[in-house]
Enzyme design. Sequence first.
Site, mmCIF file in Angstrom:
data_model
loop_
_atom_site.group_PDB
_atom_site.id
_atom_site.type_symbol
_atom_site.label_atom_id
_atom_site.label_comp_id
_atom_site.label_asym_id
_atom_site.label_seq_id
_atom_site.Cartn_x
_atom_site.Cartn_y
_atom_site.Cartn_z
ATOM 1 N N GLY A 98 0.351 -1.057 -0.153
ATOM 2 C CA GLY A 98 0.206 0.178 0.338
ATOM 3 C C GLY A 98 0.481 0.891 -0.078
ATOM 4 O O GLY A 98 0.070 2.196 0.160
ATOM 5 N N ALA A 116 17.525 7.530 -4.525
ATOM 6 C CA ALA A 116 15.904 7.512 -4.161
ATOM 7 C C ALA A 116 16.352 6.219 -2.296
ATOM 8 O O ALA A 116 17.097 5.036 -2.323
ATOM 9 C CB ALA A 116 15.233 6.565 -4.090
ATOM 10 N N LYS A 117 15.899 6.631 -1.704
ATOM 11 C CA LYS A 117 16.050 5.738 -0.211
ATOM 12 C C LYS A 117 14.556 5.747 0.339
ATOM 13 O O LYS A 117 13.651 6.586 -0.111
ATOM 14 C CB LYS A 117 16.872 6.601 0.949
ATOM 15 N N GLY A 133 8.697 4.722 4.407
ATOM 16 C CA GLY A 133 8.327 4.448 5.346
ATOM 17 C C GLY A 133 7.904 4.100 6.721
ATOM 18 O O GLY A 133 6.705 4.555 7.716
ATOM 19 N N GLU A 134 9.504 4.534 6.900
ATOM 20 C CA GLU A 134 9.079 4.364 8.872
ATOM 21 C C GLU A 134 10.015 5.666 8.602
ATOM 22 O O GLU A 134 9.390 6.453 10.243
ATOM 23 C CB GLU A 134 10.735 3.619 9.011
#
Lengths: 164, 765, 320
Positions: B496, B721-722, B725-726
Amino acid sequence: MIEHGPHKTAITLEVNGLPQFVDVEPRRTLLDTLRIDLGLTGAKLVCNMGNCGACTVLVDGVAVYSCLTLAVECEGKAITTIEGLAQDGVLHPLQQAFVQHDALQCGFCTPGQVLAAHALLARNPQPTEAEVVAGMAGNLCRCGAYRGIIEAVLSAAQQTGPQQ
Amino acid sequence: MPKVVKTTINVEGRVSEQFAIVEGAELPPWGEHEELGIVGYPAPRIDGAARVSGEARYTYDVQLPGMVYGRLVRAKQASAKITRIDVRKAKAVRGVVDVMTYENVPDIEMSGRQTRLLSDDVRFAGQTIAVVVAVDPYVAADAAALIEVEYAERPLVADPEAALAADAVKVQPDKPNNLLNGKPRIKERGDVAAGFAAADEIAAVTVRTPTALHNAFETHGCVAHWEGDQLTIYESTQHTFGVREFAAKKLELPMSKVRAVSTFMGGGFGAKFPGSAYTLIAATTAKRLRRPVHLMYDREGENLETGNRGQTLQQVKIGARRDGTLTAIEYSGISEGGAAMGWLPMLEGPASMMYRCPNFRSETSGVLTNLGPMAAFRAPGFVEGMVGLEAAMDELAHKLGMDPLELRRKNIPDTDQLEEKPFSSLPLDECYTRGAAAIGWERRSQPGSQSDGRYRRGIGMASQIWWGGGGPPAYAEMLLNSDGTATVMTGTQDLGTGTRTILAQVAAEELGLPLEQVNVTVGDTLQGPFGPASGGSVTTGSMTPAVRSAANDLRNNLCDIVAQMRDIPQNEIEIRGGMIYRRDQELASVREIMRKLGDVMLQGTGSRGPNPDDVSVVTSGAQFAEVEVDTVTGLVRVLKIVAAHDSGRIMNPQTFNSQIYGGIIQGMGLALTEQRIVDTERGAVLNPNLEFYKLPTIADVPQIENILIDIPDTKANSTGAKGAGEPGIIPTAAAIANAVADALGVRVGTLPITPPRVLEALDAQ
Amino acid sequence: MQPFIHIDVANSEEVIPLLDARSRPLAGGTDMLPLMKEGIVAPERLINIKRAGDLRYIRADEDGLHIGALTTLDELDRHPDVRRDYTTLAQAAAEAASPQLRNMATLGGNLLQQARCWYYRGDFHCWLKGGELCHARDGRNEYHAIFDQSPCVAVYPSDPPAALMALEANLRIVGPQGARLVPVAEFLQPPSAERRTLHTLAPNELIVEVHVPKGPSGSVYLKAMDRATWAYALASVAVAANIRDGRAHNVRIVLGAVSNRPIRALAAEELVEGQLITPELARRAGETALAAARALEHNHYKLPLTRNLVAQALRDIMAG
């Protein structure tokens, strides 16, 4: 007086404009009937206790939690599920707005969100932001797509324009 | 030709050296000012239509001919030995096809949370003790209620602080002090005593964070289906290939005979890694019954057994010189692990690496209790640890008479103090400056100077550091179809997060096709090569370079073919927007070329290259919170959050925003509303539901401004890119707690900061 | 959920003969179905009264407000007369639950909502379920009572009934012996050893109408929650009064979510009766209202919270 059960009983439901015939026990929820017996898995089972909104469907145009509704109660009523919104493969403007505004992440709550928004706009076609927030308060989203949801509903309202 | 390389991988602070196989030449990274036409631009998620229309099939939605439904039966005791379990009545229910208990479940040895698939040794209330399988979920529930269980009750301990007492009940027989690994984890650098001796001011705080329940809306579970000797497992998982590996290993099947599928996934947040008993129970039962088995947790089971972010108690002490230079940090913390704990989250992570400090010591412990086991939960340890560290930093700033933001700015680390390497990129100063401007930091008052009206406002901030660079192994394949459309195939998964969409963007960018001409398949081990687990914010950093590499390979193949067809030099061919050019001269569209070739399929393969050796790749950032406290009701309302995070190149600002917003809202839940409530005497969780475990609602959500820092990390990998999400969840709770302290002039040290706690703090004032 | 026979009735007359100890009426279902799913109640027959059209109406006349028991909370909240003349009731309905639940839940069912105590709803054979012990009393009780009225410390969870009490509403209840009229304040009673419910409806009775006498000039409902919306009250206050010449008359103050039933704060009412309510007097009224309250281990906050709400509600009602 109409008596059903306790064993399986044949009922007819009108789902997304089509008659559907199912054999269900009176204890079977509308949600389980839609998902298991009719294969309409858009409405989601998340809490099963009316605490989240993911199972929201429209019954006679009113947004309800299908996990707290019995299928037998719905005979003779028009049920709309998320599968019934798109017409001829074209997404409903609300669905398009949800995509455009990224009003979802995992999408598990999304069918319920879209139908709650649908009921909200049917009643109040030009809501303020506060009215959107109040109207969508019965649908939780664990991914936290709420800002996008507010934007999507406001934008869909604008697109449809003031209604009579 | 494939090459074997050795590379260092850092997932959530766990560093490992790994061999990786790399295919093709490593691409030069897209430069900081590279002109890209698709990557970096907002694009609606490509699977959006499926998700808004009800057509997306999640694991829970899988229905197969002849499928039967499993129901997990839970223990009601928190600590007991089952002396008798009688399933005869359950089995006699019409429609029940099987009942499994510890007496008849296949004997498969497990590691980690469970030692057997089902056990008579009950260590927490909610532990699965039986599985009923029936033709219908209602029948399964009827039968489950008829299982008779007798327990020999044992004493229990359901409070981590009580579990540390010398005479505490033992949760696991081989852990006499209820500590994971039998002892605290100690980390040390420099000389803390000397550091404190050199300090002009020292601040010390004690904070507590609650046990948080993931409550992904799709519960854990799977559907197992055999076709001959071929097993397919549909599972709601963060690692599709991991499910395959786990099932193959435990069931002693060749990997080639196991397929794992997770095409749509209803949220994971860290708790959905493979390795749980239900997968094997479903698979073995499906085999025995010769019917597909649907085995999903219900909400209560989900909240009792499948993991949580354990509660913490933290003490943080920081010393600084008059000018704000930190001289020493001492951190101690415990994290509750429940009845089984695989590892200890890095609570000390923020204190050890967020700010420059030569003298550091930490002592952290995982504590066992008779409660449901912990699992990773979105930046495990860092969310909690940041609350402690940033509370101490604010208190220190107050003692120094210094602006809290200036104190942080003064101590931005110049190297990774854990790895002793420079950072590839650490634009913290920019995050501070732009974030402070957006929130109006200058409006922040001195603590205690708030008005006496009904509503009190406050502003606070906190920083973020985390990994998220990813690394190998990660692979992708691409196919160019005869109509000029392309398919990206990889076995990663989209929880998601928007992975599908950014992979399509990368492929379209590299290949020179319009985005609409690219499709992506993920979440199926038979429809693409290995992708890593989606945890530790690694998916973007791992997968986008692999897809770029595959797209580049395909592009080269296409150029080769065009060169041969047109008899022109390969290096003069360019592909842009689906058109093929020789220098600036248009030759044909990709579609026309492919049509001419007829029934052909061009392929490309690619992989993630090794990580750089000489730098440490991290994400960093800051969040600023403005809150309003209602002194009548005690309710804290967050008015605004400003976020500024470095995740390298932002692949898609729209899905990036969603990731950050989502992190913020979950962080706000931890700060204000979410907590597992336990009756510690009875070992009972009282709110394993969505009625009394309070998720934020749409009405709780503040205005959010996410500042796009967007500096490609060209040293990290070929896309720059990194992960995102967190990072978004790490500073939120800490920033809100600091803002509430600013508003009230007194710190509520125990999260969540609920009306009861606010009212008690006000009462004490 | 146990299997049951489901009977649809077309009007209220058909219902009464079908009701007994082994059957339950089903209206909105928003509490009945959770209770059945949890196995707390297991009726053999569920009498679906939702199709009884004669129980769904709101009528305002010189006699006050007549509300059919099947009126949904949503209809109550949106009705212009209710909003204008019985504000506390509209506010209480609007603050209850979520939009979908308000679409489904009826006022009759709302009055009958059972305790939301986590022991009662969980795997505990607690006193309210017929057991020996109230687990919350010595367990976790942050959401529980500060006025002790029975062996059980669960609070009465519904919002609108507190407003109805402030408005001195009556219920029309029918049973085999005909109809009776009972004030909401009497209908809601703490549970007893013989009757483990938070209300006094007999199994063979049905609430058919709520009658609210002509409203006072002003009323207000304040509800404190631990998130912005969709939560049971931590505490709530309903206040109704006639404001004449800047003074408050016929003041009714009702405290919600503090006991087994909503509680009239009589001493506080007396304190402010006929007075010009200054912020200071409002504060004192809050203290008076809570004078007899005693906190349990985890709910000390309810004392200042309820005090604050009383004072705030009185200030709000004076401000109009």
